[in-house]
Design a protein around this motif. Structure first.
Motif, PDB file in Angstrom:
ATOM      1  N   GLU A  71       0.810  -1.220   0.000  1.00  0.00           N
ATOM      2  CA  GLU A  71       0.000   0.000   0.000  1.00  0.00           C
ATOM      3  C   GLU A  71       0.843   1.270   0.000  1.00  0.00           C
ATOM      4  OE1 GLU A  71      -4.135   0.201   2.005  1.00  0.00           O
ATOM      5  OE2 GLU A  71      -2.929  -1.155   3.237  1.00  0.00           O
ATOM      6  N   ASP A 127      -2.798  -7.126  -1.398  1.00  0.00           N
ATOM      7  CA  ASP A 127      -3.311  -5.903  -0.777  1.00  0.00           C
ATOM      8  C   ASP A 127      -4.449  -5.238  -1.545  1.00  0.00           C
ATOM      9  OD1 ASP A 127      -1.436  -6.360   1.134  1.00  0.00           O
ATOM     10  OD2 ASP A 127      -0.257  -4.551   0.774  1.00  0.00           O
ATOM     11  N   LYS A 157     -13.691  -5.581   0.176  1.00  0.00           N
ATOM     12  CA  LYS A 157     -14.104  -5.193   1.526  1.00  0.00           C
ATOM     13  C   LYS A 157     -12.921  -5.245   2.491  1.00  0.00           C
ATOM     14  CE  LYS A 157     -18.767  -7.131   0.941  1.00  0.00           C
ATOM     15  NZ  LYS A 157     -19.715  -8.155   1.448  1.00  0.00           N
ATOM     16  N   GLU A 158     -12.732  -4.156   3.211  1.00  0.00           N
ATOM     17  CA  GLU A 158     -11.659  -4.146   4.211  1.00  0.00           C
ATOM     18  C   GLU A 158     -11.916  -5.194   5.289  1.00  0.00           C
ATOM     19  OE1 GLU A 158      -9.181  -1.077   7.124  1.00  0.00           O
ATOM     20  OE2 GLU A 158     -11.037  -0.402   6.156  1.00  0.00           O
ATOM     21  N   SER A 159     -13.171  -5.457   5.589  1.00  0.00           N
ATOM     22  CA  SER A 159     -13.483  -6.454   6.619  1.00  0.00           C
ATOM     23  C   SER A 159     -12.981  -7.843   6.228  1.00  0.00           C
ATOM     24  CB  SER A 159     -14.989  -6.502   6.877  1.00  0.00           C
ATOM     25  OG  SER A 159     -15.700  -6.792   5.680  1.00  0.00           O
ATOM     26  N   TYR A 178     -10.350  -8.355   4.308  1.00  0.00           N
ATOM     27  CA  TYR A 178      -8.895  -8.266   4.429  1.00  0.00           C
ATOM     28  C   TYR A 178      -8.467  -8.387   5.893  1.00  0.00           C
ATOM     29  CZ  TYR A 178      -4.166  -6.472   3.465  1.00  0.00           C
ATOM     30  OH  TYR A 178      -2.804  -6.322   3.349  1.00  0.00           O
ATOM     31  N   GLN A 179      -9.232  -7.780   6.765  1.00  0.00           N
ATOM     32  CA  GLN A 179      -8.941  -7.858   8.200  1.00  0.00           C
ATOM     33  C   GLN A 179      -9.105  -9.287   8.710  1.00  0.00           C
ATOM     34  OE1 GLN A 179     -11.855  -4.940   9.327  1.00  0.00           O
ATOM     35  NE2 GLN A 179     -10.329  -3.313   9.615  1.00  0.00           N
ATOM     36  N   ASP A 227      -5.302  -3.982   8.566  1.00  0.00           N
ATOM     37  CA  ASP A 227      -6.209  -2.911   8.158  1.00  0.00           C
ATOM     38  C   ASP A 227      -5.663  -2.255   6.898  1.00  0.00           C
ATOM     39  OD1 ASP A 227      -7.749  -3.313  10.477  1.00  0.00           O
ATOM     40  OD2 ASP A 227      -6.472  -1.942  11.633  1.00  0.00           O
ATOM     41  N   TYR A 228      -6.526  -1.542   6.179  1.00  0.00           N
ATOM     42  CA  TYR A 228      -6.057  -0.725   5.073  1.00  0.00           C
ATOM     43  C   TYR A 228      -5.344   0.511   5.624  1.00  0.00           C
ATOM     44  CZ  TYR A 228      -8.941  -3.355   1.705  1.00  0.00           C
ATOM     45  OH  TYR A 228      -9.482  -4.328   0.908  1.00  0.00           O
ATOM     46  N   PRO A 238      -7.350   3.780   2.870  1.00  0.00           N
ATOM     47  CA  PRO A 238      -8.635   3.300   2.342  1.00  0.00           C
ATOM     48  C   PRO A 238      -9.014   3.934   1.013  1.00  0.00           C
ATOM     49  CG  PRO A 238      -8.797   3.714   4.690  1.00  0.00           C
ATOM     50  CD  PRO A 238      -7.469   4.253   4.266  1.00  0.00           C
ATOM     51  N   HIS A 292      -8.200   2.160  -2.280  1.00  0.00           N
ATOM     52  CA  HIS A 292      -8.942   0.960  -2.654  1.00  0.00           C
ATOM     53  C   HIS A 292     -10.211   1.276  -3.445  1.00  0.00           C
ATOM     54  CE1 HIS A 292      -6.339  -1.765  -0.332  1.00  0.00           C
ATOM     55  NE2 HIS A 292      -6.157  -0.684   0.416  1.00  0.00           N
TER      56      HIS A 292
END
Length: 344
Positions: free
Chosen positions: A80, A99, A104-106, A108-109, A115-116, A119, A122
């Motif tokens: 990132e 990455d 959805k960041e969720s 990825y988490q 975390d991103y 954000p 993305h």
């Protein structure tokens, strides 16, 4: 001519990217980097590059300073910051890591425990499955290059799901990969005495490619798709073969499915739908950017069996990244990728 750089050129995917880009007439490789091997020649790690193909591995900043198109071949969580620099400088960025693959960041988490960092980046990312997202890729500045397993699986299912010929939303996927898919760092499973003359599943129902597979298949089907995904480790260097089991709708025939696959991929150079009765074999896609697909029908259960195979280092990583670069830069999509698989 475009100036290209590779961050993370010492890993398997990065070295494969370097190898393929050397044959691309529209690029100049201006810098390659490695955090672990900066100052060494790439031939110190990969002797095949000795002589006219050799180059010194530099620091990451050298790539960012010199190149206009940057590839990052890094573990998740590290790309990132480089994408952010590229965005600020108006440079194009292709991430071969994870990455920029998930919407959805969720997700990825949950699957990558990160975390991103940025954000906003993305919102600009495009999933780089060339045959499916070609028009979006042409306009993109940040590409999330697909994972190797997801590439074989999504290309194998795209025509079926796009035309909603499957009976339900649950799909069983059995995939096998060569050991290069695990990366260069040695692990217990890839240690020679463990993997030689061995064949076993791993990360059963818990592989990190699962959300990526479900995400992209759901887009194709325009409905939620769930997969039961089991990867296996093969005692070979490279290649992926996915065997996929899908129940067909009652009124759908195997001939109709076969015709849909041919129509969908008839103009796609890198996807080869094999004749009926033939079986896709990873041996015959190795070192190429091809995805071979064979279709099979179980009459007893009215079930389609899709066999999809790729070279995990080429179509599953470096080759697809170059295909995406070609689209982003307006080059011939085939440029640098006209490798013919070995016959034996």
């Amino acid at each position: 001519m475009i100036k290209v750089g590779i961050i993370g050129a010492s890993g398997y995917a990065g070295a494969e990217l370097y190898r393929l880009l050397l044959n691309h007439k529209n690029v100049e490789i201006v810098a390659i980097s490695s955090q672990s091997y900066a100052g060494k020649m790439i031939s110190d790690l990969y002797p095949s590059f000795y002589g006219p193909y050799d180059m010194c591995l530099s620091q990451d900043q050298d790539v960012l300073d010199k190149a206009d198109m940057i590839f990052a071949s890094l573990p998740h969580g590290l790309s990132e910051k480089y994408a952010k620099v590229c965005e600020e400088q108006g440079k194009k960025f292709i991430d071969l890591g994870a990455d920029f693959r998930l919407d959805k960041e969720s997700d990825y988490q949950q699957w990558y425990q990160h975390d991103y960092q940025y954000p906003g980046l993305h919102e600009k990312q495009v999933y780089g499955l060339s045959e499916v997202n070609r028009d979006l890729i042409k306009k993109a500045t940040i590409i999330g290059n697909p994972g190797c397993y997801p590439t074989s699986i999504t290309l194998g299912l795209y025509p079926l799901l796009k035309n909603q010929m499957q009976k339900d939303e649950k799909i069983i996927i059995d995939s096998k990969s060569g050991t290069t898919g695990a990366g260069k760092s040695l692990s217990e499973d890839t240690h020679f005495p463990k993997c030689n003359e061995s064949f076993h599943p791993y990360k059963i129902a818990s592989h990190r490619h699962t959300p990526e597979i479900e995400q992209e298949l759901s887009k194709m089907a325009n409905q939620d798709i769930q997969v039961m995904f089991t990867p296996h480790l093969l005692p070979v260097n490279r290649g992926i073969i996915s065997t996929i089991y899908v129940s067909l709708k009652d009124d759908v025939t195997f001939d109709e499915v076969y015709d849909i696959y041919h129509k969908t991929y008839q103009d796609e150079y890198f996807v080869r739908v094999l004749p009926k009765g033939k079986v896709a074999d990873l041996k015959f896609v190795q070192y190429s950017n091809f995805c071979d697909i064979s279709l099979h029908y179980d009459e007893r259960y009215h079930q389609l069996i899709v066999v999809s195979t790729i070279d995990n280092m080429v179509k599953g990583a470096a080759g697809q990244a170059i295909q995406n670069m070609n689209l982003m830069c307006g080059f011939n999509e085939l440029e640098g990728l006209m490798m013919i698989p070995a016959s034996f």
